[in-house]
Design a protein around this motif. Structure first.
Motif, PDB file in Angstrom:
ATOM      1  N   ALA A 141       2.887  36.284  43.830  1.00  0.00           N
ATOM      2  CA  ALA A 141       3.981  37.195  44.158  1.00  0.00           C
ATOM      3  C   ALA A 141       4.556  36.784  45.505  1.00  0.00           C
ATOM      4  N   ARG A 142       5.861  36.838  45.628  1.00  0.00           N
ATOM      5  CA  ARG A 142       6.532  36.504  46.889  1.00  0.00           C
ATOM      6  C   ARG A 142       7.858  37.232  46.925  1.00  0.00           C
ATOM      7  N   MET A 143       8.433  37.310  48.110  1.00  0.00           N
ATOM      8  CA  MET A 143       9.750  37.900  48.223  1.00  0.00           C
ATOM      9  C   MET A 143      10.798  36.904  47.727  1.00  0.00           C
ATOM     10  N   PRO A 144      11.857  37.385  47.089  1.00  0.00           N
ATOM     11  CA  PRO A 144      12.838  36.472  46.484  1.00  0.00           C
ATOM     12  C   PRO A 144      13.762  35.840  47.504  1.00  0.00           C
ATOM     13  N   LEU A 145      14.263  34.671  47.158  1.00  0.00           N
ATOM     14  CA  LEU A 145      15.356  34.064  47.901  1.00  0.00           C
ATOM     15  C   LEU A 145      16.652  34.797  47.556  1.00  0.00           C
ATOM     16  N   PRO A 146      17.677  34.696  48.396  1.00  0.00           N
ATOM     17  CA  PRO A 146      18.918  35.444  48.126  1.00  0.00           C
ATOM     18  C   PRO A 146      19.522  35.167  46.750  1.00  0.00           C
TER      19      PRO A 146
ATOM     20  N   LEU B 126      18.580  37.897  39.463  1.00  0.00           N
ATOM     21  CA  LEU B 126      17.667  38.816  38.780  1.00  0.00           C
ATOM     22  C   LEU B 126      18.056  40.278  38.964  1.00  0.00           C
ATOM     23  N   ARG B 127      19.051  40.534  39.825  1.00  0.00           N
ATOM     24  CA  ARG B 127      19.537  41.888  40.097  1.00  0.00           C
ATOM     25  C   ARG B 127      18.403  42.788  40.584  1.00  0.00           C
ATOM     26  N   LEU B 128      17.720  42.324  41.615  1.00  0.00           N
ATOM     27  CA  LEU B 128      16.547  43.026  42.121  1.00  0.00           C
ATOM     28  C   LEU B 128      16.938  44.091  43.135  1.00  0.00           C
ATOM     29  N   PRO B 129      16.269  45.242  43.110  1.00  0.00           N
ATOM     30  CA  PRO B 129      16.461  46.231  44.179  1.00  0.00           C
ATOM     31  C   PRO B 129      15.900  45.706  45.493  1.00  0.00           C
ATOM     32  N   ASP B 130      16.184  46.418  46.558  1.00  0.00           N
ATOM     33  CA  ASP B 130      15.661  46.038  47.870  1.00  0.00           C
ATOM     34  C   ASP B 130      14.133  46.026  47.849  1.00  0.00           C
ATOM     35  N   ALA B 131      13.576  45.148  48.681  1.00  0.00           N
ATOM     36  CA  ALA B 131      12.116  45.087  48.911  1.00  0.00           C
ATOM     37  C   ALA B 131      11.317  44.907  47.629  1.00  0.00           C
TER      38      ALA B 131
ATOM     39  N   VAL C 209      10.489  36.416  37.732  1.00  0.00           N
ATOM     40  CA  VAL C 209      10.923  37.709  37.209  1.00  0.00           C
ATOM     41  C   VAL C 209      10.589  38.778  38.238  1.00  0.00           C
ATOM     42  N   GLY C 210      11.380  39.835  38.281  1.00  0.00           N
ATOM     43  CA  GLY C 210      11.126  40.919  39.211  1.00  0.00           C
ATOM     44  C   GLY C 210       9.816  41.625  38.918  1.00  0.00           C
ATOM     45  N   ALA C 211       9.010  41.822  39.955  1.00  0.00           N
ATOM     46  CA  ALA C 211       7.710  42.462  39.768  1.00  0.00           C
ATOM     47  C   ALA C 211       7.837  43.933  39.400  1.00  0.00           C
TER      48      ALA C 211
END
Length: 259
Positions: free
Chosen positions: A195-200, A206-211, A236-238
């Motif tokens: 698991a890691r934080m996404p690149l911009p 992936l249309r990820l929410p914040d954090a 994929v978004g966790a």
């Protein structure tokens, strides 16, 4: 709750109070938070203090801000989709992935020529700057709208030894397995997940929410001599997905006896 009286910066005090209300169930998952005006009245603080508190809770991943709708408590429910990390084979010898699941292509696959990095080279047991074919796919789950990014990296040496692969690096992974098997390989796979934080660009695609972190899987296809042949990466978004595996026991090598 009346005016707060705690140590620390005022916005941190407000964030702590809202956090407690979320964790206690007063503000339920998927429910909207009170409006800025209501929070100002509740905690007897200024508008900038409330906005800073909301920003802090967004950074923690406790709330989402939906443009034009307000702030909502993030859901803590079950993931929207379970991705089966399974490889099978039909009675006709054709390889299958995702346990028969169907993903739609949100965009046309993008093929390109690239090279190994320190990370991908280590997985493929190649030096940095080794030539690769690449193919990126943006896929969506038709039932839930969940998005995934799938990347296939094929070393030139693998493509050249597998007839037809160099001319079509956008071949789907299951079909690539078939080409590798036809070239004489007995295949097996290894996979790691982190698991890691996404690149911009990942966050946007992936249309990820914040954090929200991404689950990043790296699957290596190995050949008969255990040499890595291709690398697949799935992101994929966790908050949207979980990965499922079928685990079996490995056959233990026979013990050697002294003579």
């Amino acid at each position: 709750m009346s005016e707060i009286q705690r140590p620390g910066a005022l916005y941190q005090q407000v964030a702590a109070a809202i956090r407690e209300a979320i964790l206690s169930g007063e503000f339920e998952p998927d429910a909207p938070l009170p409006s800025e005006a209501q929070l100002i009245e509740r905690y007897k603080v200024s508008r900038p203090t409330v906005r800073n508190a909301i920003a802090a809770l967004r950074a923690e991943g406790l709330i989402d801000v939906r443009h034009g709708k307000g702030s909502f408590v993030r859901s803590a429910g079950l993931p929207a989709v379970t991705i089966q990390r399974r490889i099978g084979r039909t009675t006709g010898g054709r390889f299958t992935t995702h346990d028969g699941e169907v993903w739609n292509e949100a965009e046309e696959p993008k093929t390109y020529r690239s090279h190994t990095t320190q990370a991908t080279g280590a997985l493929l047991e190649l030096d940095e700057e080794e030539a690769l074919f690449g193919c990126d796919r943006l896929l969506t789950d038709p039932a839930t709208g969940t998005r995934v990014i799938h990347r296939t990296l094929i070393p030139f040496t693998t493509a050249e030894a597998s007839p037809g692969l160099a001319d079509a690096p956008d071949t789907p992974p299951a079909a690539i397995y078939g080409l590798l098997a036809k070239a004489g390989h007995t295949l097996w796979w290894s996979e790691t997940v982190r698991a890691r934080m996404p690149l911009p660009d990942e966050r946007a695609a992936l249309r990820l929410p914040d954090a929200t972190p991404v689950l990043h899987t790296a699957r290596v296809t190995h050949g008969t001599d255990d040499r890595p042949l291709i690398l697949e990466e799935l992101r994929v978004g966790a908050d949207r997905a979980e990965l499922a595996y079928k685990i079996t026991t490995d056959q233990q090598p026979a013990r050697r006896t002294r003579t």
